[in-house]
Design a protein around this motif. Structure first.
Motif, PDB file in Angstrom:
ATOM      1  N   SER A  48      40.066  30.493  55.691  1.00 54.88           N
ATOM      2  CA  SER A  48      38.570  30.127  55.922  1.00 54.88           C
ATOM      3  C   SER A  48      38.584  30.026  57.311  1.00 54.88           C
ATOM      4  CB  SER A  48      38.500  28.461  55.390  1.00 54.88           C
ATOM      5  OG  SER A  48      39.169  27.935  56.189  1.00 54.88           O
ATOM      6  N   LEU A  49      37.344  29.641  57.678  1.00 52.31           N
ATOM      7  CA  LEU A  49      37.225  29.608  59.093  1.00 52.31           C
ATOM      8  C   LEU A  49      38.222  28.555  59.974  1.00 52.31           C
ATOM      9  CD1 LEU A  49      35.398  30.503  61.480  1.00 52.31           C
ATOM     10  CD2 LEU A  49      33.671  28.519  61.148  1.00 52.31           C
ATOM     11  N   ASN A  50      38.586  27.584  59.158  1.00 50.86           N
ATOM     12  CA  ASN A  50      39.736  26.919  59.704  1.00 50.86           C
ATOM     13  C   ASN A  50      41.017  27.402  60.149  1.00 50.86           C
ATOM     14  OD1 ASN A  50      38.027  24.786  59.589  1.00 50.86           O
ATOM     15  ND2 ASN A  50      38.775  24.100  57.722  1.00 50.86           N
ATOM     16  N   GLU A  51      41.171  28.497  59.608  1.00 53.44           N
ATOM     17  CA  GLU A  51      42.475  29.456  59.678  1.00 53.44           C
ATOM     18  C   GLU A  51      42.047  30.521  60.665  1.00 53.44           C
ATOM     19  OE1 GLU A  51      41.734  28.374  56.475  1.00 53.44           O
ATOM     20  OE2 GLU A  51      43.201  26.601  56.674  1.00 53.44           O
ATOM     21  N   LEU A  52      40.956  30.898  61.002  1.00 55.11           N
ATOM     22  CA  LEU A  52      40.835  31.952  61.839  1.00 55.11           C
ATOM     23  C   LEU A  52      40.894  31.569  63.353  1.00 55.11           C
ATOM     24  CD1 LEU A  52      39.580  34.918  62.265  1.00 55.11           C
ATOM     25  CD2 LEU A  52      37.406  33.964  61.801  1.00 55.11           C
ATOM     26  N   ASN A  53      41.875  32.150  64.160  1.00 55.19           N
ATOM     27  CA  ASN A  53      42.044  31.667  65.210  1.00 55.19           C
ATOM     28  C   ASN A  53      41.859  33.076  66.324  1.00 55.19           C
ATOM     29  OD1 ASN A  53      42.565  29.144  65.100  1.00 55.19           O
ATOM     30  ND2 ASN A  53      44.462  29.628  63.852  1.00 55.19           N
ATOM     31  N   ASP A  54      41.665  34.029  65.767  1.00 51.85           N
ATOM     32  CA  ASP A  54      41.602  35.525  66.493  1.00 51.85           C
ATOM     33  C   ASP A  54      40.279  35.681  66.905  1.00 51.85           C
ATOM     34  OD1 ASP A  54      41.195  38.171  67.130  1.00 51.85           O
ATOM     35  OD2 ASP A  54      42.666  38.894  65.800  1.00 51.85           O
ATOM     36  N   LYS A  55      39.922  35.393  68.337  1.00 54.87           N
ATOM     37  CA  LYS A  55      38.652  35.402  68.609  1.00 54.87           C
ATOM     38  C   LYS A  55      37.874  36.758  68.692  1.00 54.87           C
ATOM     39  CE  LYS A  55      39.036  31.396  71.714  1.00 54.87           C
ATOM     40  NZ  LYS A  55      39.145  31.010  73.039  1.00 54.87           N
ATOM     41  N   ASP A  56      38.646  37.802  68.799  1.00 53.35           N
ATOM     42  CA  ASP A  56      38.305  39.172  68.690  1.00 53.35           C
ATOM     43  C   ASP A  56      37.818  39.680  67.322  1.00 53.35           C
ATOM     44  OD1 ASP A  56      38.801  39.925  71.553  1.00 53.35           O
ATOM     45  OD2 ASP A  56      40.539  40.494  71.066  1.00 53.35           O
ATOM     46  N   LEU A  57      38.485  38.948  66.110  1.00 53.10           N
ATOM     47  CA  LEU A  57      38.223  39.253  64.970  1.00 53.10           C
ATOM     48  C   LEU A  57      36.890  38.228  64.413  1.00 53.10           C
ATOM     49  CD1 LEU A  57      38.537  40.535  62.078  1.00 53.10           C
ATOM     50  CD2 LEU A  57      40.456  38.535  61.725  1.00 53.10           C
ATOM     51  N   MET A  58      36.936  37.216  65.104  1.00 53.29           N
ATOM     52  CA  MET A  58      35.719  36.274  64.932  1.00 53.29           C
ATOM     53  C   MET A  58      34.355  37.014  65.512  1.00 53.29           C
ATOM     54  SD  MET A  58      35.993  32.483  66.316  1.00 53.29           S
ATOM     55  CE  MET A  58      37.337  31.251  65.535  1.00 53.29           C
ATOM     56  N   ALA A  59      34.557  37.605  66.656  1.00 52.09           N
ATOM     57  CA  ALA A  59      33.443  38.576  67.084  1.00 52.09           C
ATOM     58  C   ALA A  59      33.061  39.739  66.361  1.00 52.09           C
ATOM     59  CB  ALA A  59      33.814  39.046  68.646  1.00 52.09           C
ATOM     60  N   GLU A  60      34.210  40.246  65.853  1.00 52.68           N
ATOM     61  CA  GLU A  60      33.928  41.532  65.010  1.00 52.68           C
ATOM     62  C   GLU A  60      33.036  41.364  63.804  1.00 52.68           C
ATOM     63  OE1 GLU A  60      37.492  44.175  64.686  1.00 52.68           O
ATOM     64  OE2 GLU A  60      36.424  45.369  63.138  1.00 52.68           O
ATOM     65  N   LEU A  61      33.715  40.145  63.170  1.00 49.32           N
ATOM     66  CA  LEU A  61      33.035  39.570  61.905  1.00 49.32           C
ATOM     67  C   LEU A  61      31.321  39.554  62.075  1.00 49.32           C
ATOM     68  CD1 LEU A  61      35.618  37.310  60.655  1.00 49.32           C
ATOM     69  CD2 LEU A  61      34.776  39.188  59.191  1.00 49.32           C
ATOM     70  N   LEU A  62      30.980  38.577  63.208  1.00 44.30           N
ATOM     71  CA  LEU A  62      29.580  38.455  63.277  1.00 44.30           C
ATOM     72  C   LEU A  62      29.125  39.759  64.035  1.00 44.30           C
ATOM     73  CD1 LEU A  62      27.784  36.140  63.222  1.00 44.30           C
ATOM     74  CD2 LEU A  62      28.227  35.536  65.605  1.00 44.30           C
ATOM     75  N   PHE A  63      29.653  40.432  64.475  1.00 47.24           N
ATOM     76  CA  PHE A  63      29.086  42.006  65.037  1.00 47.24           C
ATOM     77  C   PHE A  63      28.898  42.716  63.797  1.00 47.24           C
ATOM     78  CE2 PHE A  63      28.610  45.991  67.005  1.00 47.24           C
ATOM     79  CZ  PHE A  63      27.930  45.904  67.990  1.00 47.24           C
ATOM     80  N   SER A  64      29.860  42.740  62.843  1.00 41.10           N
ATOM     81  CA  SER A  64      29.466  43.236  61.403  1.00 41.10           C
ATOM     82  C   SER A  64      28.154  43.094  60.957  1.00 41.10           C
ATOM     83  CB  SER A  64      30.825  43.373  60.633  1.00 41.10           C
ATOM     84  OG  SER A  64      31.846  43.872  61.530  1.00 41.10           O
ATOM     85  N   VAL A  65      27.913  41.574  60.981  1.00 39.37           N
ATOM     86  CA  VAL A  65      26.654  41.253  60.364  1.00 39.37           C
ATOM     87  C   VAL A  65      25.578  41.996  60.874  1.00 39.37           C
ATOM     88  CG1 VAL A  65      25.070  39.076  60.072  1.00 39.37           C
ATOM     89  CG2 VAL A  65      27.753  38.934  59.765  1.00 39.37           C
ATOM     90  N   LYS A  66      25.417  41.949  61.974  1.00 38.59           N
ATOM     91  CA  LYS A  66      24.479  42.680  62.907  1.00 38.59           C
ATOM     92  C   LYS A  66      24.525  44.073  62.284  1.00 38.59           C
ATOM     93  CE  LYS A  66      24.290  42.465  67.301  1.00 38.59           C
ATOM     94  NZ  LYS A  66      22.887  42.470  67.856  1.00 38.59           N
ATOM     95  N   GLU A  67      25.321  44.786  62.408  1.00 50.23           N
ATOM     96  CA  GLU A  67      25.583  46.130  62.056  1.00 50.23           C
ATOM     97  C   GLU A  67      25.118  46.551  60.753  1.00 50.23           C
ATOM     98  OE1 GLU A  67      25.765  47.365  65.203  1.00 50.23           O
ATOM     99  OE2 GLU A  67      26.827  49.100  64.297  1.00 50.23           O
ATOM    100  N   VAL A  68      25.596  45.559  59.721  1.00 48.49           N
ATOM    101  CA  VAL A  68      25.081  45.777  58.383  1.00 48.49           C
ATOM    102  C   VAL A  68      23.632  45.607  58.394  1.00 48.49           C
ATOM    103  CG1 VAL A  68      25.068  44.531  56.015  1.00 48.49           C
ATOM    104  CG2 VAL A  68      26.978  44.924  57.369  1.00 48.49           C
TER     105      VAL A  68
END
Ligand code: AMP
Ligand code: ZN
Length: 109
Positions: A48-68
């Motif tokens: 879950s978001l509580n276990e997500l500590n990789d800021k680059d991956l966080m950014a890539e996930l949100l960027f992927s939303v935009k790309e989709v």
């Protein structure tokens, strides 16, 4: 580990993939809450978001939303991350919902 979203990310089970980046994939929700309902997940298993500590991956996930949304010409949409059972999380592999295609009420309830 028996995780349905890991299996989708690894292409062990079929899904309707709409987008893929180096570390994320996006696919159609099996039980759509709106005409457009897409899930964006990391390929790596993170509960879950509580276990997500990789800021680059966080950014890539949100960027992927935009790309989709760019790819599918979606301009108006809601992005949701349910974190924890009480907040409605049912699959414990983090996912970002993209919901669109009809008017959406706020607050969601
Ligand atoms: P959440 O309640 O935030 O954990 O959201 C889980 C979402 O995953 C729900 O909208 C489900 O409809 C969706 N879902 C569950 N299994 C699958 C699957 N095999 N393929 C696509 N979507 C799924
Ligand atoms: Zn997983």
């Amino acid at each position: 580990m028996d995780c349905i979203f890991c299996k989708i990310a690894n292409k062990e089970i079929p899904s309707n993939l709409v987008y893929e980046s180096e570390n994320t994939v996006a696919f159609n929700d099996i039980n759509p809450a709106a005409p457009v309902h897409i899930l964006v997940i990391p390929k790596k298993h993170i509960e879950s978001l509580n276990e997500l500590n990789d800021k680059d991956l966080m950014a890539e996930l949100l960027f992927s939303v935009k790309e989709v949304c760019k790819k599918l010409n979606i301009t108006d949409y809601r992005t949701v991350i349910n974190t924890g059972k009480e907040a409605g999380q049912e699959v414990f592999h983090i996912h970002l919902h993209i919901i669109s295609g009809r008017p959406l009420k706020w607050p969601p309830g």
